[in-house]
Design an enzyme around this catalytic site. Structure first.
Site, mmCIF file in Angstrom:
data_model
loop_
_atom_site.group_PDB
_atom_site.id
_atom_site.type_symbol
_atom_site.label_atom_id
_atom_site.label_comp_id
_atom_site.label_asym_id
_atom_site.label_seq_id
_atom_site.Cartn_x
_atom_site.Cartn_y
_atom_site.Cartn_z
ATOM 1 N N GLY A 14 0.829 -1.220 0.000
ATOM 2 C CA GLY A 14 0.000 0.000 0.000
ATOM 3 C C GLY A 14 0.855 1.259 0.000
ATOM 4 N N ARG A 75 1.556 -5.109 -5.293
ATOM 5 C CA ARG A 75 1.631 -6.290 -4.427
ATOM 6 C C ARG A 75 1.927 -7.435 -5.396
ATOM 7 N NH1 ARG A 75 -0.825 -4.037 0.170
ATOM 8 N NH2 ARG A 75 -2.726 -2.855 -0.224
ATOM 9 N N ASP A 106 5.383 -5.512 6.444
ATOM 10 C CA ASP A 106 6.147 -6.716 6.805
ATOM 11 C C ASP A 106 6.196 -7.767 5.703
ATOM 12 O OD1 ASP A 106 3.531 -7.236 7.358
ATOM 13 O OD2 ASP A 106 3.828 -7.573 9.508
ATOM 14 N N THR A 130 3.441 2.094 6.133
ATOM 15 C CA THR A 130 2.056 1.638 6.010
ATOM 16 C C THR A 130 1.189 2.494 6.916
ATOM 17 O OG1 THR A 130 0.465 -0.096 6.548
ATOM 18 C CG2 THR A 130 2.570 -0.239 7.673
ATOM 19 N N ASP A 132 -1.277 1.515 8.368
ATOM 20 C CA ASP A 132 -1.840 0.663 9.424
ATOM 21 C C ASP A 132 -1.056 0.760 10.741
ATOM 22 O OD1 ASP A 132 -3.478 -0.118 7.368
ATOM 23 O OD2 ASP A 132 -2.418 -1.988 6.981
ATOM 24 N N ASP A 134 1.232 -1.148 11.837
ATOM 25 C CA ASP A 134 1.108 -2.494 12.423
ATOM 26 C C ASP A 134 2.395 -3.307 12.303
ATOM 27 O OD1 ASP A 134 1.138 -2.857 9.702
ATOM 28 O OD2 ASP A 134 -0.557 -4.238 9.639
ATOM 29 N N ARG A 176 -6.300 -2.841 8.271
ATOM 30 C CA ARG A 176 -6.199 -4.296 8.063
ATOM 31 C C ARG A 176 -6.601 -5.023 9.340
ATOM 32 N NH1 ARG A 176 -3.895 -6.645 3.518
ATOM 33 N NH2 ARG A 176 -2.915 -4.734 2.851
#
Ligand code: F6P
Length: 326
Positions: A14, A75, A106, A130, A132, A134, A176
């Site tokens: 992303g 991706r 990751d 990202t 996110d 995360d 996500r």
């Protein structure tokens, strides 16, 4: 003149706002360090297809204020196959590239670990990027601040209409599997409800509180829910049936990934790239640049991509006050 070593950069997964600032710093700092910068277009897909070209100052002029990434991202499914990774390595070698920086999450970092195992003489460095937030091992990922500001603007705007109509708005935030974006957005926009996977919640507790607040004069509600829970529709129905308030759902979607990068993301992009290049020049061969309150440091891919990110416990405590203690 001594041979300048070649260094490349690509964006994977992303996109985030701040990637273009990173590209600008990459070109300028590489040249300052005596390296020749290369761009790889479209992430690992472009690496496989040899979309690799030398970059210069004119390639990064005027891009710092733009979201997304000038060199595209992807991706890549083909990258999972060894035959395509071999092509990618051969392409890097054909351009005599000795260092590769990857902006991504990751999944992308697992990708560079495999590339590192399957190649020789190329150093890899990852920059957590990202919305996110995360990724284990780093307290900040590039793009998060801009995404949070986009969400803040959206929620502030929704509050205007929610209060005018006396409605409940269920606002779905990306992330996500991780509730970080939803949690920080709920806290900083004064939402009445916050639902994320990391914190168990009880709708009955919320009901008790909301009924009391309605008696005291509350007329509208803002609920921020994480996309991970996939329950926006259910919560909107709950507001109608259990609380007796008309409801609407706003899925913020990909708007959260774009926009003019904040000052913080531009600065962080500069620091991440500076640290990545310095690390590679100092002999790091396969590491991720991580950020914590103590500064920037390099961590192994095992410590980053193969561990589960945990939201900071103080933030979680604040989040617990929502459906529980209040
Ligand atoms: O990882 C970033 C992210 O925006 C997630 O928050 C979201 O779940 C996902 O990517 C969306 O992916 P895509 O852009 O492929 O629809």
């Amino acid at each position: 003149m001594p041979n300048r070593k070649n260094i490349a950069i690509l964006c994977s997964g992303g996109d985030v706002s701040g990637m273009n600032a990173a590209l600008k710093r990459f070109v300028e700092y590489s040249i300052a360090k005596g390296l020749t910068p290369y761009f790889v277009e479209s992430g690992f897909e472009g690496l496989i297809d040899n979309k690799i070209y030398q970059a210069g100052y004119s390639d990064v002029a005027g891009i710092i204020s733009r979201g997304g990434t000038k060199i595209y991202t992807s991706r890549s499914k083909r990258f999972m196959e060894q035959v395509y990774r071999k092509k990618a390595i051969d392409n890097l070698k054909s351009h005599q590239i000795e260092h590769l920086i990857v902006l991504g999450g990751d999944g992308s970092f697992k990708g560079i670990q495999v590339l590192n195992n399957e190649s020789e003489g190329i150093g890899f460095s990852g920059i957590p990027s990202t919305i996110d937030n995360d990724i284990a091992g780093t307290e900040y990922c590039l793009g998060v601040d801009t995404a949070l500001n986009v969400i803040k603007y959206a929620i502030d705007s929704i509050r205007d209409t929610a209060s005018s109509f006396g409605r409940a708005f269920v606002i779905e935030a990306m992330g996500r599997e991780c509730g970080y974006l939803a949690l920080v957005s709920a806290l900083t926009s004064g939402a009445e409800m916050c639902l994320i996977p990391e914190i168990p919640y009880k709708l009955d507790k919320y009901k008790e509180r909301f009924e009391k607040e309605i008696k005291e004069g509350r007329e509208y509600f803002i609920a921020v829910v994480s996309e991970a829970l996939k329950n926006s529709e259910e919560i909107a129905q709950w507001f109608e049936k259990e609380i007796g308030v008309e409801s609407r759902i706003t899925v913020l979607g990909h708007i959260q990934r774009g926009g003019n990068p904040t000052v913080y993301d531009r600065l962080m992009a500069f620091h991440f790239v500076t640290n990545a290049i310095d690390g590679l020049l100092e002999g790091e061969t396969c590491s991720i640049v991580c950020y914590s309150a103590c500064g920037f440091h390099h961590k192994s891919i095992d410590d980053v991509a193969f561990k589960k990110y945990q939201i900071d416990s103080d933030l979680l405590k604040l989040g617990m006050e929502y459906g529980h203690a209040r």
